[in-house]
Design a protein around this motif. Structure first.
Motif, PDB file in Angstrom:
ATOM      1  N   THR A  77       0.814  -1.216   0.000  1.00  0.00           N
ATOM      2  CA  THR A  77       0.000   0.000   0.000  1.00  0.00           C
ATOM      3  C   THR A  77       0.844   1.262   0.000  1.00  0.00           C
ATOM      4  O   THR A  77       0.360   2.328  -0.363  1.00  0.00           O
ATOM      5  CB  THR A  77      -0.948   0.024   1.219  1.00  0.00           C
ATOM      6  N   SER A 125      -6.858   4.656   2.911  1.00  0.00           N
ATOM      7  CA  SER A 125      -7.978   5.059   2.056  1.00  0.00           C
ATOM      8  C   SER A 125      -8.182   4.063   0.922  1.00  0.00           C
ATOM      9  O   SER A 125      -9.312   3.869   0.452  1.00  0.00           O
ATOM     10  CB  SER A 125      -7.727   6.463   1.491  1.00  0.00           C
ATOM     11  N   TYR A 126      -7.106   3.413   0.481  1.00  0.00           N
ATOM     12  CA  TYR A 126      -7.216   2.426  -0.588  1.00  0.00           C
ATOM     13  C   TYR A 126      -8.131   1.277  -0.172  1.00  0.00           C
ATOM     14  O   TYR A 126      -8.909   0.762  -0.983  1.00  0.00           O
ATOM     15  CB  TYR A 126      -5.833   1.889  -0.961  1.00  0.00           C
ATOM     16  N   THR A 127      -8.048   0.880   1.097  1.00  0.00           N
ATOM     17  CA  THR A 127      -8.921  -0.189   1.588  1.00  0.00           C
ATOM     18  C   THR A 127     -10.374   0.243   1.552  1.00  0.00           C
ATOM     19  O   THR A 127     -11.261  -0.520   1.137  1.00  0.00           O
ATOM     20  CB  THR A 127      -8.507  -0.586   3.014  1.00  0.00           C
ATOM     21  N   ALA A 128     -10.628   1.473   1.961  1.00  0.00           N
ATOM     22  CA  ALA A 128     -11.995   2.005   1.908  1.00  0.00           C
ATOM     23  C   ALA A 128     -12.511   2.051   0.478  1.00  0.00           C
ATOM     24  O   ALA A 128     -13.695   1.780   0.216  1.00  0.00           O
ATOM     25  CB  ALA A 128     -12.032   3.394   2.534  1.00  0.00           C
ATOM     26  N   GLU A 129     -11.624   2.361  -0.466  1.00  0.00           N
ATOM     27  CA  GLU A 129     -12.015   2.401  -1.875  1.00  0.00           C
ATOM     28  C   GLU A 129     -12.363   1.005  -2.383  1.00  0.00           C
ATOM     29  O   GLU A 129     -13.296   0.833  -3.176  1.00  0.00           O
ATOM     30  CB  GLU A 129     -10.891   3.017  -2.704  1.00  0.00           C
ATOM     31  N   LEU A 130     -11.621  -0.013  -1.936  1.00  0.00           N
ATOM     32  CA  LEU A 130     -11.936  -1.389  -2.322  1.00  0.00           C
ATOM     33  C   LEU A 130     -13.321  -1.783  -1.816  1.00  0.00           C
ATOM     34  O   LEU A 130     -14.104  -2.409  -2.542  1.00  0.00           O
ATOM     35  CB  LEU A 130     -10.891  -2.356  -1.751  1.00  0.00           C
ATOM     36  N   GLN A 132     -15.809   0.239  -1.113  1.00  0.00           N
ATOM     37  CA  GLN A 132     -16.809   1.002  -1.846  1.00  0.00           C
ATOM     38  C   GLN A 132     -17.018   0.438  -3.247  1.00  0.00           C
ATOM     39  O   GLN A 132     -18.149   0.397  -3.762  1.00  0.00           O
ATOM     40  CB  GLN A 132     -16.386   2.474  -1.938  1.00  0.00           C
ATOM     41  N   SER A 133     -15.947  -0.027  -3.874  1.00  0.00           N
ATOM     42  CA  SER A 133     -16.032  -0.529  -5.251  1.00  0.00           C
ATOM     43  C   SER A 133     -16.669  -1.904  -5.337  1.00  0.00           C
ATOM     44  O   SER A 133     -17.408  -2.194  -6.285  1.00  0.00           O
ATOM     45  CB  SER A 133     -14.626  -0.581  -5.875  1.00  0.00           C
TER      46      SER A 133
END
Length: 267
Positions: A77, A125-130, A132-133
């Protein structure tokens, strides 16, 4: 034959190595673990990036590596963009397996996913984006811990797993409304799969190992083949960054996977 490097701060990358080698058994493997700075989850971002760049920009050319697998969620990450700028070979990282966990839950009519990872991965934030996606319609609960990283390391050094301690860490999920699928968001955690299943019976464990193996296989179709190694009959070489008594105890796990004896890589 390609030279494939599996890199982690500790032994967690063995879970990734097993999947990659199962798919690609004829290549030569190198495993480098940075136990001098273990665990990466407790390093600051700047220090982490500097450390990984320093190690890999020295190790890769010395051993004619064709492809690097960063078998560490924390390092992936933070370090991938800078590392890809410095190396002129493919670099594969790992991400939490939110997508396959969501697909499993939808297929079986479940709605609750658990993400077990290091604190750094949980907060990114990348985890949150995963989420959400791929799992916006799901309940996703997260638990960040470095305790299980150390427990997995101790297990591979031959020490028993403290099941009481493990149950305490997992206590938030040990109820009727716990997750139906558990994403193992650290490469160390599949090494505790048996113990995790004992604490969370009936919960589907999901990790990124197979997806990483498929990605490595697809990239090697485009990569030049490496020269065969000098040591005939040896397809694995393992290096640590500090030759401690614990690293020597852990080396037995590598011998069982077909690696040669433990060596030290110091820069």
């Amino acid at each position: 034959m390609a030279n494939i490097l599996i890199f982690d701060s500790g032994m967690g990358g063995l879970s990734v190595y097993r999947e990659v080698r199962r798919s690609l058994p004829t290549h030569q493997y190198f495993y480098l673990f940075d136990n001098a700075c273990f665990p990466y989850g407790e390093l600051g971002e700047t220090r982490l990036v500097e450390r990984v760049l320093e190690l890999l920009t020295n190790f890769v050319p010395k051993h004619d590596i064709d492809i690097v697998v960063i078998a560490c969620n924390t390092a992936s990450t933070h370090v991938l963009p800078a590392l890809r700028e410095r190396l002129h070979i493919p670099v594969v990282g790992v991400v939490p397996a939110i997508k396959p966990a969501a697909e499993y839950c939808r297929l079986h009519g479940f709605t609750h996913i658990g993400l077990l990872a290091t604190p750094g991965t949980v907060s990114r934030s990348y985890t949150a984006e995963l989420v959400q996606s791929f799992a916006a319609d799901m309940q996703v609960s997260m638990l960040g811990t470095t305790e299980l990283v150390k427990m997995a390391e101790d297990k591979l050094a031959g020490l028993p797993v403290d099941m009481t301690r493990l149950a305490r860490v997992l206590a938030p999920w040990r109820s009727d409304d716990g997750p139906s699928a558990l994403v193992l968001g650290c490469t160390h955690f599949p090494l505790l799969a048996q113990e995790l299943s004992q604490c969370l019976p009936g919960v589907q464990l999901v990790d990124s190992g197979q997806a990483i193996a498929r990605r490595v296989a697809s990239l090697l179709l485009q990569a030049p083949a490496a020269e065969a190694g000098d040591e005939q009959g040896v397809f694995g070489h393992v290096y640590c960054t500090e030759l401690t008594a614990k690293a020597q105890a852990q080396s037995g796990a590598f011998l069982g996977e077909g690696f040669a004896g433990l060596k030290t890589f110091v820069i």
